[in-house]
Design a protein around this motif. Structure first.
Motif, PDB file in Angstrom:
ATOM      1  N   SER A  39       0.829  -1.209   0.000  1.00 37.68           N
ATOM      2  CA  SER A  39       0.000   0.000   0.000  1.00 37.68           C
ATOM      3  C   SER A  39       0.861   1.255   0.000  1.00 37.68           C
ATOM      4  CB  SER A  39      -1.011  -0.009   1.141  1.00 37.68           C
ATOM      5  OG  SER A  39      -0.352   0.074   2.375  1.00 37.68           O
ATOM      6  N   ALA A  46       0.815   6.596  -6.994  1.00 35.22           N
ATOM      7  CA  ALA A  46      -0.431   7.295  -7.348  1.00 35.22           C
ATOM      8  C   ALA A  46      -0.331   8.797  -7.078  1.00 35.22           C
ATOM      9  CB  ALA A  46      -1.595   6.703  -6.569  1.00 35.22           C
ATOM     10  N   LYS A  53      -3.751   8.918 -17.530  1.00 37.77           N
ATOM     11  CA  LYS A  53      -3.558   7.470 -17.675  1.00 37.77           C
ATOM     12  C   LYS A  53      -2.248   7.054 -17.010  1.00 37.77           C
ATOM     13  CE  LYS A  53      -7.098   6.663 -20.452  1.00 37.77           C
ATOM     14  NZ  LYS A  53      -7.171   7.136 -21.822  1.00 37.77           N
ATOM     15  N   ALA A  66      -1.849  -0.793 -12.313  1.00 39.77           N
ATOM     16  CA  ALA A  66      -3.320  -0.850 -12.249  1.00 39.77           C
ATOM     17  C   ALA A  66      -3.856  -0.334 -10.901  1.00 39.77           C
ATOM     18  CB  ALA A  66      -3.820  -2.259 -12.557  1.00 39.77           C
ATOM     19  N   PRO A  67      -3.324  -0.809  -9.764  1.00 44.30           N
ATOM     20  CA  PRO A  67      -3.831  -0.238  -8.501  1.00 44.30           C
ATOM     21  C   PRO A  67      -3.456   1.235  -8.327  1.00 44.30           C
ATOM     22  CG  PRO A  67      -2.095  -1.856  -8.066  1.00 44.30           C
ATOM     23  CD  PRO A  67      -2.419  -1.945  -9.520  1.00 44.30           C
ATOM     24  N   ALA A  69      -3.313   3.420 -10.730  1.00 42.64           N
ATOM     25  CA  ALA A  69      -4.285   4.165 -11.550  1.00 42.64           C
ATOM     26  C   ALA A  69      -5.616   4.279 -10.802  1.00 42.64           C
ATOM     27  CB  ALA A  69      -4.474   3.465 -12.897  1.00 42.64           C
ATOM     28  N   TYR A  70      -6.043   3.181 -10.225  1.00 43.00           N
ATOM     29  CA  TYR A  70      -7.297   3.185  -9.458  1.00 43.00           C
ATOM     30  C   TYR A  70      -7.229   4.219  -8.329  1.00 43.00           C
ATOM     31  CZ  TYR A  70     -10.929   1.566  -6.279  1.00 43.00           C
ATOM     32  OH  TYR A  70     -12.008   1.506  -5.441  1.00 43.00           O
ATOM     33  N   ARG A  71      -6.122   4.184  -7.616  1.00 37.60           N
ATOM     34  CA  ARG A  71      -5.914   5.086  -6.472  1.00 37.60           C
ATOM     35  C   ARG A  71      -5.862   6.547  -6.911  1.00 37.60           C
ATOM     36  NH1 ARG A  71      -5.882   7.180  -2.172  1.00 37.60           N
ATOM     37  NH2 ARG A  71      -4.502   6.862  -0.384  1.00 37.60           N
ATOM     38  N   GLY A  73      -7.293   7.810  -9.557  1.00 35.19           N
ATOM     39  CA  GLY A  73      -8.451   8.225 -10.353  1.00 35.19           C
ATOM     40  C   GLY A  73      -8.102   8.385 -11.816  1.00 35.19           C
ATOM     41  N   GLY A  75      -6.927   6.318 -15.681  1.00 29.97           N
ATOM     42  CA  GLY A  75      -7.145   5.067 -16.400  1.00 29.97           C
ATOM     43  C   GLY A  75      -5.858   4.262 -16.442  1.00 29.97           C
ATOM     44  N   PHE A  76      -5.985   2.969 -16.703  1.00 29.61           N
ATOM     45  CA  PHE A  76      -4.813   2.087 -16.835  1.00 29.61           C
ATOM     46  C   PHE A  76      -4.671   1.668 -18.288  1.00 29.61           C
ATOM     47  CE2 PHE A  76      -3.508  -2.383 -17.304  1.00 29.61           C
ATOM     48  CZ  PHE A  76      -2.185  -2.276 -16.919  1.00 29.61           C
TER      49      PHE A  76
END
Ligand code: AMP
Length: 172
Positions: A39, A46, A53, A66-67, A69-71, A73, A75-76
């Motif tokens: 984490s 992030a 992206k 990928a995580p 990008a999620y964190r 906000g 895109g991946f």
């Protein structure tokens, strides 16, 4: 050294002579398996830049990008080895610390001028990251920076990435 750098160094395992004699492979699986380290690394990646992206380079780059990008906000977008992406692609060939390869990205992966962070686990000779920068630019987006967990400084990869900001969470 920061606490994060120390944590990363602690959790990356050196595997000698993998995948071939003479290569000291930096294995990130102990880091990925540690919730605190995972984490902390994803939050750091992030928070580096405001981007549209985050690109992950196959395959270990995917696990981080990928995580992140999620964190963030964002895109991946995957940059994959040749032959893996189903739609129309752009491709770039490059030399590795061990061997050579071709990577691809979908031609329509980015809107024009989108801001992009490229993520991978290890920066070695810089050939992969350089090819990824070229692909993202040819696809019409703007490379804001490259981020890696670990930079192998003795291979001078950073020199091949002139003009691109490089964030290495650990430099060895
Ligand atoms: P390079 O193009 O030489 O910078 O190599 C970077 C790519 O190869 C990255 O995708 C890394 O995951 C992988 N790589 C190269 N050298 C190593 C190493 N010593 N340990 C782990 N991965 C490596």
């Amino acid at each position: 050294m920061s606490d994060l750098s120390r944590l990363i160094l602690d959790r990356i395992r050196d595997v000698p002579d993998y995948p071939q004699p003479g290569v000291l492979f930096k294995d990130i699986t102990p880091l990925l398996a540690d919730p605190e380290a995972l984490s902390a690394v994803i939050d750091e990646l992030a928070g580096l830049h405001q981007v549209d992206k985050i690109v992950g380079i196959e395959a270990r780059g995917f696990i981080l990008a990928a995580p992140a990008a999620y964190r963030a906000g964002a895109g991946f977008v995957p940059v994959r080895k040749k032959g893996k992406l189903p739609a129309e692609t752009l491709e770039a060939s490059y030399d590795l610390e061990y061997g050579s390869a071709i990577i691809e990205v979908h031609r329509d992966a980015f809107a024009p001028g989108e801001r992009v962070l490229i993520v991978d686990d290890v920066l070695a000779t810089g050939g992969t990251a350089r090819a990824a920068v070229e692909l993202v630019r040819r696809a019409g987006a703007d490379v804001v920076a490259i981020a890696v967990l670990m930079e192998l400084a003795f291979l001078n990869g950073r020199e091949r990435l002139d003009g691109v900001e490089v964030h290495s969470l650990v430099i060895v």
